[in-house]
Structures are given as C-alpha cells and as structure tokens.
Motif scaffolding. Structure first.
Motif, PDB file in Angstrom:
ATOM      1  N   LEU A   1       0.824  -1.212   0.000  1.00  0.00           N
ATOM      2  CA  LEU A   1       0.000   0.000   0.000  1.00  0.00           C
ATOM      3  C   LEU A   1       0.856   1.259   0.000  1.00  0.00           C
ATOM      4  N   VAL A   2       1.873   1.291  -0.842  1.00  0.00           N
ATOM      5  CA  VAL A   2       2.790   2.432  -0.873  1.00  0.00           C
ATOM      6  C   VAL A   2       2.070   3.762  -1.142  1.00  0.00           C
ATOM      7  N   PRO A   3       1.125   3.830  -2.109  1.00  0.00           N
ATOM      8  CA  PRO A   3       0.481   5.132  -2.364  1.00  0.00           C
ATOM      9  C   PRO A   3      -0.284   5.703  -1.175  1.00  0.00           C
ATOM     10  N   LEU A   4      -0.600   4.861  -0.187  1.00  0.00           N
ATOM     11  CA  LEU A   4      -1.367   5.339   0.970  1.00  0.00           C
ATOM     12  C   LEU A   4      -0.482   5.735   2.140  1.00  0.00           C
ATOM     13  N   SER A   5       0.849   5.645   1.976  1.00  0.00           N
ATOM     14  CA  SER A   5       1.742   5.845   3.121  1.00  0.00           C
ATOM     15  C   SER A   5       1.661   7.266   3.674  1.00  0.00           C
ATOM     16  N   VAL A   6       1.638   8.269   2.802  1.00  0.00           N
ATOM     17  CA  VAL A   6       1.608   9.655   3.269  1.00  0.00           C
ATOM     18  C   VAL A   6       0.249   9.995   3.871  1.00  0.00           C
ATOM     19  N   MET A   7      -0.829   9.655   3.127  1.00  0.00           N
ATOM     20  CA  MET A   7      -2.169   9.953   3.634  1.00  0.00           C
ATOM     21  C   MET A   7      -2.443   9.193   4.928  1.00  0.00           C
ATOM     22  N   GLY A   8      -1.997   7.934   5.006  1.00  0.00           N
ATOM     23  CA  GLY A   8      -2.206   7.143   6.217  1.00  0.00           C
ATOM     24  C   GLY A   8      -1.490   7.727   7.416  1.00  0.00           C
ATOM     25  N   ALA A   9      -0.255   8.218   7.196  1.00  0.00           N
ATOM     26  CA  ALA A   9       0.496   8.827   8.295  1.00  0.00           C
ATOM     27  C   ALA A   9      -0.174  10.108   8.772  1.00  0.00           C
ATOM     28  N   GLY A  10      -0.645  10.921   7.835  1.00  0.00           N
ATOM     29  CA  GLY A  10      -1.330  12.152   8.219  1.00  0.00           C
ATOM     30  C   GLY A  10      -2.619  11.876   8.974  1.00  0.00           C
ATOM     31  N   LEU A  11      -3.361  10.882   8.512  1.00  0.00           N
ATOM     32  CA  LEU A  11      -4.609  10.518   9.189  1.00  0.00           C
ATOM     33  C   LEU A  11      -4.336   9.995  10.595  1.00  0.00           C
ATOM     34  N   ALA A  12      -3.271   9.190  10.733  1.00  0.00           N
ATOM     35  CA  ALA A  12      -2.907   8.677  12.058  1.00  0.00           C
ATOM     36  C   ALA A  12      -2.540   9.815  13.004  1.00  0.00           C
ATOM     37  N   GLY A  13      -1.828  10.813  12.486  1.00  0.00           N
ATOM     38  CA  GLY A  13      -1.459  11.959  13.314  1.00  0.00           C
ATOM     39  C   GLY A  13      -2.673  12.744  13.781  1.00  0.00           C
ATOM     40  N   MET A  14      -3.635  12.948  12.870  1.00  0.00           N
ATOM     41  CA  MET A  14      -4.848  13.697  13.244  1.00  0.00           C
ATOM     42  C   MET A  14      -5.680  12.939  14.266  1.00  0.00           C
ATOM     43  N   LEU A  15      -5.847  11.636  14.039  1.00  0.00           N
ATOM     44  CA  LEU A  15      -6.632  10.836  14.978  1.00  0.00           C
ATOM     45  C   LEU A  15      -5.947  10.776  16.345  1.00  0.00           C
ATOM     46  N   GLY A  16      -4.609  10.654  16.322  1.00  0.00           N
ATOM     47  CA  GLY A  16      -3.875  10.643  17.586  1.00  0.00           C
ATOM     48  C   GLY A  16      -4.027  11.950  18.344  1.00  0.00           C
ATOM     49  N   ALA A  17      -4.005  13.072  17.610  1.00  0.00           N
ATOM     50  CA  ALA A  17      -4.157  14.377  18.259  1.00  0.00           C
ATOM     51  C   ALA A  17      -5.552  14.532  18.854  1.00  0.00           C
ATOM     52  N   VAL A  18      -6.562  14.089  18.118  1.00  0.00           N
ATOM     53  CA  VAL A  18      -7.944  14.173  18.626  1.00  0.00           C
ATOM     54  C   VAL A  18      -8.099  13.308  19.873  1.00  0.00           C
ATOM     55  N   LEU A  19      -7.536  12.103  19.811  1.00  0.00           N
ATOM     56  CA  LEU A  19      -7.629  11.203  20.966  1.00  0.00           C
ATOM     57  C   LEU A  19      -6.950  11.804  22.189  1.00  0.00           C
ATOM     58  N   PHE A  20      -5.782  12.391  21.992  1.00  0.00           N
ATOM     59  CA  PHE A  20      -5.080  13.012  23.107  1.00  0.00           C
ATOM     60  C   PHE A  20      -5.890  14.160  23.696  1.00  0.00           C
ATOM     61  N   ALA A  21      -6.480  14.977  22.805  1.00  0.00           N
ATOM     62  CA  ALA A  21      -7.271  16.111  23.284  1.00  0.00           C
ATOM     63  C   ALA A  21      -8.468  15.645  24.100  1.00  0.00           C
ATOM     64  N   ARG A  22      -9.098  14.567  23.660  1.00  0.00           N
ATOM     65  CA  ARG A  22     -10.277  14.065  24.390  1.00  0.00           C
ATOM     66  C   ARG A  22      -9.878  13.455  25.731  1.00  0.00           C
ATOM     67  N   LEU A  23      -8.741  12.781  25.772  1.00  0.00           N
ATOM     68  CA  LEU A  23      -8.292  12.191  27.031  1.00  0.00           C
ATOM     69  C   LEU A  23      -7.830  13.256  28.019  1.00  0.00           C
ATOM     70  N   ARG A  24      -7.317  14.341  27.475  1.00  0.00           N
ATOM     71  CA  ARG A  24      -6.766  15.379  28.345  1.00  0.00           C
ATOM     72  C   ARG A  24      -7.865  16.196  29.020  1.00  0.00           C
ATOM     73  N   ARG A  25      -8.922  16.488  28.255  1.00  0.00           N
ATOM     74  CA  ARG A  25     -10.007  17.282  28.824  1.00  0.00           C
ATOM     75  C   ARG A  25     -11.306  16.873  28.165  1.00  0.00           C
ATOM     76  N   LEU A  26     -12.218  16.305  28.954  1.00  0.00           N
ATOM     77  CA  LEU A  26     -13.515  15.880  28.424  1.00  0.00           C
ATOM     78  C   LEU A  26     -14.367  17.105  28.104  1.00  0.00           C
ATOM     79  N   PRO A  27     -15.018  17.131  26.954  1.00  0.00           N
ATOM     80  CA  PRO A  27     -15.874  18.278  26.613  1.00  0.00           C
ATOM     81  C   PRO A  27     -17.120  18.311  27.483  1.00  0.00           C
ATOM     82  N   GLU A  28     -17.646  19.523  27.644  1.00  0.00           N
ATOM     83  CA  GLU A  28     -18.876  19.673  28.408  1.00  0.00           C
ATOM     84  C   GLU A  28     -20.055  19.095  27.621  1.00  0.00           C
ATOM     85  N   LYS A  29     -21.066  18.636  28.353  1.00  0.00           N
ATOM     86  CA  LYS A  29     -22.233  18.056  27.700  1.00  0.00           C
ATOM     87  C   LYS A  29     -23.034  19.172  27.025  1.00  0.00           C
TER      88      LYS A  29
END
Length: 318
Positions: free
Chosen positions: A37-65
């Motif tokens: 899956l060589v053509p997906l290497s760049v897009m996959g890495a970028g997507l992993a970075g975004m998902l990781g950042a979102v996950l970290f943000a949610r773990l760090r501070r839960l949003p208000e209801k």
C-alpha cells in the motif's frame, strides 16, 4: 517540523505530544511504505497523526455536555466532514483492493505506454545511450483511482442528498481553474528536467558539485532540495528538477543513491515553508496579506536549522 511549529506558536509545552505524534506518524508511514500500500503511506500517516491528536485532546479534557440545540447543530455541521471522509475512505478501499490483489494488479498492469529515446552525444562529449522512458500504466496509476473515487462520490452525494451535492459542478470548475496552471507548470518543469538529464546537463552539474565538495556533498544535499522548492514553489517540481542531479552525484561519489534522494525530497518538502508561492497562498488564506516578508523571516531560520541537521544525518549515513 512539529517542534518548530510549536515554538513559533509559543506552545513549547506541547513538544512531548508533538514527539509522540511524530513517532506515531513515522511508524504508520514506514509500515505502509514497506507494504503493497505504498500510495497510501503519506495519507495514512497524516490521518494517524490527526486521529492521535484528537484522541489526546479528548483524554486530556472531556468536553462539556452540549444542550440539545447545540447537539443538533453539531450533527448538521459534521455532515460535510463525514461526507469528505467517506470519499477518502472510498479511495483507500479502492487502492487497497488493487494493491492487495496480485492477480487484479498484474492483469491491469499489462496496459503499458512507453516512449523510446535515441542516443544523444553532447558537444562536451557526454553520451546518453538510447533507452526507453518511464513506464506509464494508466489502469494501476493512483490518479485513475482518485478520479474514480471522485465520480463515485458524486453519485453517492446526489443519491443521499448530502451537503454540497448541488455544488459539484462549481467544485469541478474551481478544481479545473486551480489545477490547469499548476499542471502546465509541472509539465514544463518535467520537460526541462528531462531535457537537462537527456543531454548531459544534469550529469555535468553533478560532476562539478561532486568534484568541488567531494565527500561533504551530503551535507548540502537537503539544501539543493530547498533551493528547488524555493524556486518552483513545489516539492514535486524540486524533485523533478534535481533528483537526477542527486542520483548522478551519488553515483560519482559511490554513495547509496537512496540517501541523497531522501535528502533531496525532504529538503524539497521543507522548502515549502520558505517558498514565496506557498507563503503568499498561506497568508492570503489566513488573512495575513502583505505580511509575506514577516512570515519568511520567521520560517527561514527553522528551515535552515532543520536542513543542517538533515545534512549531518545524510553525511553520517553516507
């Protein structure tokens, strides 16, 4: 690059998170790059970075209801995002099926187009033997599947009345308007680079650089990529223009070409932060018109520092 951005934005406290996300993206990109899956290497890495950042943000501070009206508005606002992610997911599935199905890939790869080039002897005595050009396989080219994903997404958007379905003609018009001049520039740059390489000009430049710098050439190899991106405004154009030079220099210096080519494309990517074309677009997008010089004065320092570090790394590896 992430650390530099954190320092520029005065967010030094986020550097540990940046390092963790950088390692995550590197691991995902490497894993995809050594797989089919060589053509997906760049897009996959970028997507992993975004998902990781979102996950970290949610773990760090839960949003208000949120209240019910806000929840309804949020659902409406997320529809375009989900539709866009669906298009990218469709592209990912199409490419995964192609590259993970050897029989399908092998059958479609049979359609090949190549040009034959005659031998050329320059006035300085450089000989380029007769050869065939790059093999173009349109039925397995990622661009074909990007177009296919776009067409299928159009059908899905209209079938489910997703936001933006009625704006597709305007989107195609804007895409053509933006892509036409860029495509013309890339075609011209490819033609120039091919001409320089075929008539021996690139080899002559590489010969002069290798003689002048010798074993120290890897130190400045990333800066060559930066220079190409600065002049052309694109990492792709920088690679088209100077990758043959780096490859010839590696051959003359008995260095693994992959090291200098990696330094070239990394330098070309870093050059985007000082390329006038990219800075002008960035400033106009963020409402900073007329402040191109201020942005360049900030980014050029980080660009040079990172390139020097890359040069040392390339020299050590070489």
């Amino acid at each position: 690059c992430g650390i530099s951005a954190a320092l520029i934005l005065q967010q030094a406290r986020t550097i540990p998170v940046v390092l963790a996300l950088g390692l995550l993206m590197a691991a995902v990109q490497y894993g995809l790059a050594v797989s089919p899956l060589v053509p997906l290497s760049v897009m996959g890495a970028g997507l992993a970075g975004m998902l990781g950042a979102v996950l970290f943000a949610r773990l760090r501070r839960l949003p208000e209801k949120p209240s019910k009206p806000a929840e309804s508005n949020a659902a409406i606002e997320t529809q375009p995002l989900l539709a866009g992610l669906g298009s990218y997911s469709l592209l990912t599935v199409l490419l995964a099926v192609l590259f993970l199905t050897p029989k399908l890939y092998g059958g479609l790869s049979q359609t090949v187009w190549q040009m034959h080039f005659p031998q050329v002897i320059s006035a300085t005595g450089a000989v380029t033997p007769a050869s065939v050009g790059q093999a173009i396989r349109p039925l397995v080219h990622p661009g074909t599947y990007i177009l296919l994903a776009a067409l299928l997404s159009t059908v899905v958007y209209r079938a489910f009345s997703l936001p933006g379905a009625k704006q597709l003609p305007a989107a195609f018009h804007k895409t053509w308007k933006a892509a036409a001049p860029v495509s013309l520039g890339i075609l011209s740059m490819v033609a120039l680079a091919t001409l320089m390489d075929h008539c021996g000009m690139t080899f002559l430049l590489a010969q002069g650089l290798s003689r002048g710098l010798g074993g120290l050439f890897p130190l400045v190899s990333p800066l060559v990529g930066v220079l190409g991106a600065f002049a052309t405004g694109s990492n792709n154009n920088s690679n088209v223009l100077f990758a043959p030079l780096q490859n010839n220099a590696a051959t003359l210096l008995s260095i693994d070409p992959r090291i200098l080519l990696a330094a070239q494309t990394t330098g070309g990517a870093l050059g985007s932060m000082i390329a006038p074309a990219k800075i002008i677009v960035g400033c106009s997008t963020t409402g900073l018109q007329g402040k191109d010089g201020e942005v360049l004065r900030i980014t050029i320092v980080y660009c040079i520092l990172i390139c020097l570090g890359l040069g040392v790394l390339a020299w050590l590896l070489a």
